[in-house]
Scaffold this motif. Structure first.
Motif, short mmCIF file in Angstrom:
data_model
loop_
_atom_site.label_atom_id
_atom_site.label_comp_id
_atom_site.label_asym_id
_atom_site.label_seq_id
_atom_site.Cartn_x
_atom_site.Cartn_y
_atom_site.Cartn_z
N GLY A 70 -32.73 -54.71 87.40
CA GLY A 70 -32.82 -55.54 88.59
C GLY A 70 -31.46 -55.74 89.27
N THR A 71 -30.40 -55.33 88.61
CA THR A 71 -29.05 -55.45 89.19
C THR A 71 -28.92 -54.53 90.41
N ALA A 72 -28.17 -54.96 91.41
CA ALA A 72 -27.99 -54.16 92.63
C ALA A 72 -27.51 -52.76 92.28
N PRO A 73 -28.16 -51.73 92.84
CA PRO A 73 -27.82 -50.34 92.50
C PRO A 73 -26.33 -50.01 92.67
N ASP A 74 -25.71 -50.47 93.75
CA ASP A 74 -24.29 -50.16 93.97
C ASP A 74 -23.42 -50.74 92.85
N LEU A 75 -23.80 -51.92 92.39
CA LEU A 75 -23.03 -52.56 91.32
C LEU A 75 -23.20 -51.80 90.01
#
Lengths: 316, 316
Positions: free
Chosen positions: B225-230
């Protein structure tokens, strides 16, 4: 003959799932009793005031006399032995199970001549713990309980099993055995396999790696804490479906490896995985209304609704 | 010149980790301020009473004037830009970072001529959320904070960085950059990769599979669920170490597949994974006492202690 609503429940195997079911049914007003193979487990249940013994024959004779709903709640490897006893002492009872895989149970039920009154079930609940000590009458509260709608399902038996699941606090997903097994390979058995592999990778990094581990490792390996025999009893009977999704996952991870090596990029994997998790987070259950067991096309209609994410929350 | 204890803290990047650090340091009595690239993020921090602007030059001039401890808290792709500015406006300040990977940051720090007063850091804390709105002054409470003990580390700078981590509520694991990166590949980056793959496998099963998903799938996919870019900014700079453990895991999963196909058995995988998880659960931190920065062999002694699971909980 008791009414379906008040018919007693006979639970065979009072570990985490069976024991919790016995407690939840009792809390919902059912008369219930059980059998447990280990004397210590039966003793623990009796100490909490539940009628559980190690005497399978007497347990089943009582079920036959009272037209009880029999719930098979033993791991897959023990199912054959239990079905033999049911075929001998209580062949006319309505029969369900809470085993993690459905096609192998259905095949065993057929082989024992018990298919007429059988309706497969699988409550999607559990913890890494096991045994009576871990039981909880609230284990099924708001959980999903898969219940079979395979060809030839007997409407009255089906209603009794669904009602028990609803009375335990769950919502019911209608699904045929083969589709259930393919689905749980993805969302229950593969998670076990990946958790074991992740735990192994972490421990191979020694004290330093384990000491630096935080939330992502803890959550990702949680189910690797489950007793090994139980994990094997859950996953191995579903080998065919699990193999299919494990092969698929090996391809996905192999592509990620190639992309990481060639371009230091995880772009495709991360985009796909993030979309998938968002889809999971935003999935909403919808209520299947107007359920009429035995009506024309009732099984087909329920199958189609289950596939589209529908759940049963009450019976008319 | 302020005393080390009361020296101010200048945080560059006030997202989840940097912003939480600024809040934790303020709560511990430090004078602190920050820079954030996005005006909205800086504005959100100011609305909560923190001195955060989008003006990197002024932020760094103030750090140089006050001998502040500078904390680089931007994702790896933005580190070079930030280091250039530090080299221009505050080259004499003690410098640390909270980036998820240490060798690439150390290399960039060297390239910018800032190695003398640099001590790498990595707090093992986070959530699937990001940005100022997710910051929490208690984020580091009882967390582990990896801090560099690489050859040539300046004792006074090291003490300042360790003291900040301890004052934020963390315990400190002393570790050199290369070993840190190999360890986090196992316990942080591989968990991300497997979570993404698991989420994809679940969603490929459609509404039915996602509707049946329970705890094992939810926990196993949480970090997807973490932002893909991060996720990419965390994992990709550690490609070499991640590749090594991903290859290892592909071999482990490939063996499990072979065993499942040939014998319907997961015995080896499950035994190994369960032992590993138990080892993780039973791992106990022990306190490294008598830490003497600058004493003979202090770096070697701390490295050896960190490898054996030791943590620093206080400085003399």
């Amino acid at each position: 003959m008791t009414s379906a609503k008040n018919a007693p429940v006979c639970v065979l195997g009072t570990g985490l799932i069976g024991g919790s079911l016995l407690r939840a049914a009792a809390a919902a007003g059912y008369d219930g009793w059980g059998y447990n193979r280990s004397a210590a487990g039966a003793q623990a249940a009796r100490a909490d005031g539940f009628d559980v013994t190690e005497d399978l024959t007497t347990t089943l004779r009582r079920a036959a006399e009272t037209d009880a709903l029999i719930v098979v709640a033993v791991p897959m490897p023990a199912v054959g032995h239990i079905l033999s006893a049911i075929a001998t002492f209580a062949p006319g009872c309505t029969l369900t199970d809470v085993v993690s895989v459905k096609e192998p149970v259905a095949a065993a039920v057929h082989a024992h001549g018990l298919a007429d009154r059988y309706v497969g079930g699988h409550p999607m609940a559990g913890t890494a713990e096991s045994g009576w000590a871990a039981t909880d009458p609230e284990l099924f509260r708001d959980a999903v309980w898969a219940i079979g709608v395979d060809e030839g399902t007997h409407a009255e038996s089906w209603s009794r099993v669904v009602r028990l699941a609803l009375d335990c606090g769950a919502v019911v997903v209608p699904v045929v055995a083969a589709e259930h097994d393919r689905a749980v390979a993805r969302i229950s058995h593969l998670p076990h396999v990946l958790a074991e592999a992740l735990a192994a990778a972490g421990a191979a990094g020694g004290e330093l790696a384990l000491g630096l581990a935080a939330g992502s490792f803890r959550d990702g390996t949680r189910v690797a804490g489950t007793a090994p025999d139980l994990v094997r009893a859950i996953c191995e009977p579903n080998s065919a479906a699990l193999l299919e999704v494990l092969e698929e996952t090996l391809r996905v991870l192999g592509s990620a490896r190639d992309s990481l090596r060639a371009e230091q990029s995880l772009a495709d994997l991360v985009a796909t995985g993030h979309d998938a998790r968002k889809r999971y987070e935003s999935a909403r259950r919808w209520e299947i209304t107007d359920v009429r067991p035995g009506a024309s096309n009732w099984l087909e209609d329920l199958r189609a609704a289950g596939k589209r994410g529908g759940v049963i929350t009450r019976l008319g």
